[in-house]
Design a protein around this motif. Structure first.
Motif, short mmCIF file in Angstrom:
data_model
loop_
_atom_site.label_atom_id
_atom_site.label_comp_id
_atom_site.label_asym_id
_atom_site.label_seq_id
_atom_site.Cartn_x
_atom_site.Cartn_y
_atom_site.Cartn_z
N LEU A 1 81.91 -19.82 -4.32
CA LEU A 1 82.44 -19.90 -2.84
C LEU A 1 83.18 -21.59 -3.61
CD1 LEU A 1 79.22 -20.08 -2.14
CD2 LEU A 1 79.97 -19.33 -0.44
N VAL A 2 84.83 -20.68 -3.32
CA VAL A 2 85.71 -22.15 -3.42
C VAL A 2 86.47 -23.04 -2.07
CG1 VAL A 2 88.00 -22.45 -4.50
CG2 VAL A 2 86.51 -20.66 -5.81
N GLY A 3 86.58 -24.27 -2.27
CA GLY A 3 87.02 -24.46 -0.82
C GLY A 3 88.31 -25.63 -0.86
N ARG A 4 89.28 -25.31 -0.02
CA ARG A 4 90.69 -26.42 -0.33
C ARG A 4 90.31 -27.91 -0.61
NH1 ARG A 4 93.88 -25.97 3.33
NH2 ARG A 4 92.61 -24.99 4.71
N ARG A 5 88.76 -28.20 0.17
CA ARG A 5 88.07 -29.45 0.90
C ARG A 5 87.06 -30.29 0.32
NH1 ARG A 5 89.88 -30.31 6.49
NH2 ARG A 5 88.98 -28.88 7.15
N GLY A 6 86.60 -31.00 0.35
CA GLY A 6 86.22 -31.36 0.24
C GLY A 6 84.59 -30.75 0.73
N ALA B 1 92.42 -34.84 10.31
CA ALA B 1 93.66 -34.35 10.06
C ALA B 1 93.42 -34.78 8.60
CB ALA B 1 94.31 -35.59 10.31
N THR B 2 92.56 -34.38 8.12
CA THR B 2 92.60 -34.39 6.29
C THR B 2 92.51 -33.27 5.88
OG1 THR B 2 89.97 -35.84 6.83
CG2 THR B 2 90.55 -34.90 4.66
#
Length: 491
Positions: A225-230, A339-340
């Protein structure tokens, strides 16, 4: 205006400006005054937003609510979106059935608003119209290779295993050993869980026969499962994460490096986010206890979260005929709090796989040219459910606020829309005088060759599904072909 409007709604049986017809019988007078007092409302969409809106509107003693639905069956996302191994979430159907059984509520399935009947025609027939038709589209990735075979939306995949008619012929290819899901929300976790759950655990659910057959043959062993953030920005909830961690025959793959420094950061975050991140942190960094270790030892399947990665391209197989991987840009975070955002570092990596599922969100479609629509946000512009610049037109649910929240959120939101509509009625802002309601729409549909499905028709289909499921120990075997449904009803 307000006082005249109140009289129309029955605070006096007849408006003072119009006496009863001479020589009219008491029963005629009663029938006419009842008709004049009825507040005719129509709701478009029979998912949670539609039914909860209707439930609230029926608190008004003179309200009659017609619910229109394009599928021949009711309940929308509860039927077609909730995972088959979460039957408790579907219990809300009992509440919706009570609403549909009210003498002042009617369900009309197999009617597509925008095609079989227009919104202006509904507005002509009813005092108010509420659009609650949800978010039927998925958001595109807008990257090269997205159109390759082996790539599909998580929404279509969910529709396929849940029996949504439009997805019944999806035929996902599960012959590869790795699947990549782009997105880290609850839908992404649902899809990963269904891909990795031993098929014998799904045999007693309402998953479709066809989907169960394909999953039995599946060779998928690893799901990323891939995510742009953390880890602090994942969109899934703790319940879904816990289910994944405890999934029989599967183990989590989490990189402890992704969680460095997180212990200090979680002190400031709200409690639900804190608990979720702590569970992630434990799963990534702590050694499993004896019981968990024993459960994972024979695990032949695995799932993992890949953070700080943004999809750039779906990579084709050597012959160019299907998806063989995803090219990911490595990202880092900028900004603080809400806003991250993820910005690319310039590094790339390729993740090989045989199946790519995009789970980056849903969006609504415009239903009718007469209804304002914000195509960027995928919602109907509104203020607290009142459609902007169109008096008497309202919206609730995902088409009102975007595809966020759970069924309880939708309930609150739909009650609010219902409240606004009844406030407008009280303020004299809705049309006064009687409206024909379904009688006018029925005539239009009949002239166009459309055969609506009533709630008692649905109950016949429901009984058929339950009967078909009994033979195999399932709660039901869903009918997935609308033509077969209509044939069973003799339409």
């Amino acid at each position: 205006m307000a006082s005249r409007c109140w009289r129309w709604w029955g605070w006096s049986a007849w408006p003072r400006t119009r006496p009863p017809p001479a020589g009219s019988t008491p029963s005629f007078r009663h029938h006419l005054s009842t008709q004049e007092k009825t507040l005719q409302i129509c709701v478009v969409g029979s998912g949670p937003a539609g039914f909860y809106t209707a439930q609230h509107l029926l608190k008004h003693p003179q309200a009659h609510v017609d619910i229109y639905e394009k599928q021949p069956v009711p309940f929308g996302l509860v039927r077609f979106g909730v995972a088959p191994d979460h039957p408790e979430v579907k219990n809300v159907i009992n509440t919706f059935t009570q609403t549909a059984h009210s003498g002042r509520c009617a369900f009309w399935g197999n009617v597509e608003v925008g095609r079989d009947v227009t919104v202006p025609e509904l507005r002509e027939a009813y005092h108010a119209v509420v659009l609650s038709y949800g978010a039927e589209d998925h958001r595109a990735l807008e990257i090269p290779g997205e159109e390759l075979p082996g790539v599909c939306s998580a929404r279509a995949f969910v529709g396929w295993y849940n029996g949504l008619p439009e997805n019944r012929e999806l035929e996902p290819d599960l012959s590869g050993d790795t699947a990549v899901i782009l997105g880290q929300g609850n839908v992404a976790l649902d899809v990963a869980r269904i891909l990795l759950t031993p098929p014998e655990h799904l045999e007693r659910t309402d998953i479709t026969k066809a989907a169960l057959g394909v999953l039995r043959q599946s060779r998928v062993k690893t799901v990323w499962l891939v995510g742009r953030r953390g880890p602090l920005q994942v969109a899934f909830t703790i319940k879904e994460l816990r289910e994944m961690i405890q999934l029989p025959g599967a183990r989590p793959i989490l990189d402890p490096a992704d969680f460095l420094g997180l212990q200090d950061k979680i002190k400031e975050v709200p409690r639900p986010r804190k608990r979720l991140t702590e569970l992630l942190l434990r799963a990534a960094t702590e050694k499993p206890g004896p019981e968990q270790a024993a459960r994972r030892a024979p695990a032949s399947r695995a799932w993992g979260l890949r953070f700080f990665r943004s999809p750039q391209q779906v990579l084709p197989s050597p012959d160019g005929r299907r998806a063989a991987g995803v090219r990911l840009a490595v990202t880092r975070l900028e900004g603080v709090g809400e806003a991250t955002r993820a910005v690319p570092t310039g590094d790339m990596e390729d993740l090989p796989c045989g199946l790519v599922l995009s789970s980056v969100g849903f969006k609504s479609r415009p239903v009718d040219p007469s209804v304002p629509f914000d195509s960027k946000l995928g919602v109907i512009p509104n203020v607290e459910g009142r459609v902007m610049d169109v008096p008497g037109l309202y919206c609730s649910g995902w088409v009102k606020r975007g595809p966020t929240g759970v069924i309880a959120t939708t309930m609150t939101d739909s009650f609010l829309t219902g409240q606004m509509l009844l406030q407008d009625l009280k303020a004299g802002l809705l049309p006064s005088g009687p409206r024909p309601g379904y009688a006018a729409i029925q005539a239009l549909l009949s002239s166009r060759g459309v055969r609506p499905v009533s709630f008692s028709d649905w109950e016949k289909l429901d009984a058929e599904e339950v009967a078909r499921g009994q033979g195999t120990g399932k709660p039901r075997e869903k009918l997935v072909d609308p033509q077969e449904m209509l044939r069973l009803l003799g339409h």
